[in-house]
Enzyme design. Structure first.
Site, short mmCIF file in Angstrom:
data_model
loop_
_atom_site.label_atom_id
_atom_site.label_comp_id
_atom_site.label_asym_id
_atom_site.label_seq_id
_atom_site.Cartn_x
_atom_site.Cartn_y
_atom_site.Cartn_z
N LEU A 73 0.86 -0.96 -0.03
CA LEU A 73 -0.01 -0.03 0.14
C LEU A 73 0.86 1.14 -0.05
CD1 LEU A 73 -2.81 -0.83 2.66
CD2 LEU A 73 -3.04 -0.84 0.02
N ASP A 74 0.57 2.00 -0.87
CA ASP A 74 1.44 3.43 -0.97
C ASP A 74 1.19 4.10 0.60
OD1 ASP A 74 2.24 2.88 -3.48
OD2 ASP A 74 0.68 4.07 -4.32
N PRO A 75 2.19 5.06 0.80
CA PRO A 75 2.22 5.68 1.92
C PRO A 75 0.86 6.45 2.22
CG PRO A 75 4.38 5.99 0.90
CD PRO A 75 3.44 5.33 -0.06
N VAL A 77 -2.18 5.73 1.37
CA VAL A 77 -3.39 4.80 1.29
C VAL A 77 -3.42 4.04 2.74
CG1 VAL A 77 -4.32 2.60 0.28
CG2 VAL A 77 -2.92 4.27 -1.11
#
Length: 325
Positions: A73-75, A77
């Site tokens: 998961l991107d930062p 998200v």
């Protein structure tokens, strides 16, 4: 002979509900609610270090030197990020093809057209996607399937979408393509993952929950909170067929031997997931279904491929992919 002539005396883990807290942390999974800010890798490292520090403070013989997450998961998200602790990292393969579910805000660049809902519905099914430039994978066209795409709410130039999709689907790219199809242009706003495989947002654990539970166990010896936030690693395998093997066969598995027919006690279909209740058929090589091997106590001992009939009298039934003993 199909079976080895001798077994090796290897201690198997206790049954999942009989493990001590150190044993639980060394082979456990936490359904974490990832906060915005850190990367998934950072969160995994924090949970690893916190568990290891708690074990060291309790003078436990066990260490947690590894942790892995089930899907990046991107930062920015948030949401469902199952984390595998210690030897449970060997189970990461079980998440490779796990479907994902997201809720996202579609930010339109111009007012939404009248056919917004109809256009959104057209994006269900197989889609061609090229990973974005910042991705860690090769930027080539590939097909990903959107199983369900629902318009939950709309307000001015914003639309709330629920997306159930195949692993590896890029929601940011999906939002961009929706904007092109609508003729308005669009980008992805807030994004939250609500499910990964059989893990969903009904029992998420925050980092605060995790830290507090470790502190209560370390300082006061109370085990209840940590047992609520960390589950036995077998929880990650409920979507796989279950092959029960004799303890003697598990001893051979521990040395790298496949599961032979005489060691198979039975097979059960997946308890959860899209294939729940469906009995798998044997296959060949990587096309064979992935299964989890257990001893009768409920302890998982391996991941493997079902290559032979479980009721056969001889031959290999499960080729090993990963030893969990």
């Amino acid at each position: 002979m199909d079976d080895a002539d001798a077994t090796v005396d290897i201690d198997l883990r206790p049954a999942p509900d009989e493990r001590s807290v150190p044993e639980l942390l060394a082979f456990g999974v936490c359904n974490l609610d990832k906060p915005p800010g850190p990367s998934a890798h950072q969160v995994a490292a924090w949970t690893r270090d916190l568990a290891d520090d708690a074990l060291a403070a309790a003078d436990a013989d066990t260490h947690v030197d590894r942790a892995a997450h089930a899907g990046t998961l991107d930062p920015k998200v948030t949401g469902c990020l199952p984390l595998m602790l210690g030897d449970a990292t060997r189970l990461a393969q079980a998440f490779d093809d796990a479907d994902k579910e997201y809720v996202t805000v579609l930010e339109l660049h111009r007012p939404a057209p009248a056919d917004l809902e109809g256009t959104v519905a057209e994006f269900e099914g197989p889609l061609l996607q090229k990973p974005p430039r910042k991705s860690a994978v090769s930027r080539r066209l590939r097909t990903r399937t959107v199983h369900e795409l629902d318009l939950l709410e709309r307000e001015d130039r914003r639309a709330l979408l629920r997306i159930e999709c195949e692993a590896g689907t890029y929601v940011r790219k999906l939002c961009h393509d929706l904007g092109l199809a609508l003729g308005t242009g669009a980008n992805m706003g807030d994004l939250r993952r609500t499910a990964t495989g059989t893990f969903d947002d009904t029992d998420l654990v925050t980092l605060h929950d995790y830290v507090d539970a470790l502190a209560v166990w370390r300082e006061d010896g109370h085990e209840g909170p940590i047992r609520e936030v960390v589950q036995p690693a077998e929880r990650t395998l409920r979507h796989l067929p279950r092959v029960t093997v004799a303890p003697s066969a598990a001893q051979q598995v521990a040395t790298g031997a496949p599961v032979y027919a005489p060691g198979v006690l039975g097979i059960d279909p997946p308890a959860e997931g899209p294939d729940a209740g469906e009995m798998p058929a044997p296959g060949d090589g990587e096309d064979a279904p992935l299964v989890a091997g257990y001893v009768p106590s409920g302890t998982a001992v391996c991941l493997g491929r079902l290559v032979g009939a479980p009721d056969a009298e001889r031959g290999v039934v499960v080729d090993l992919e990963r030893v969990l003993v």
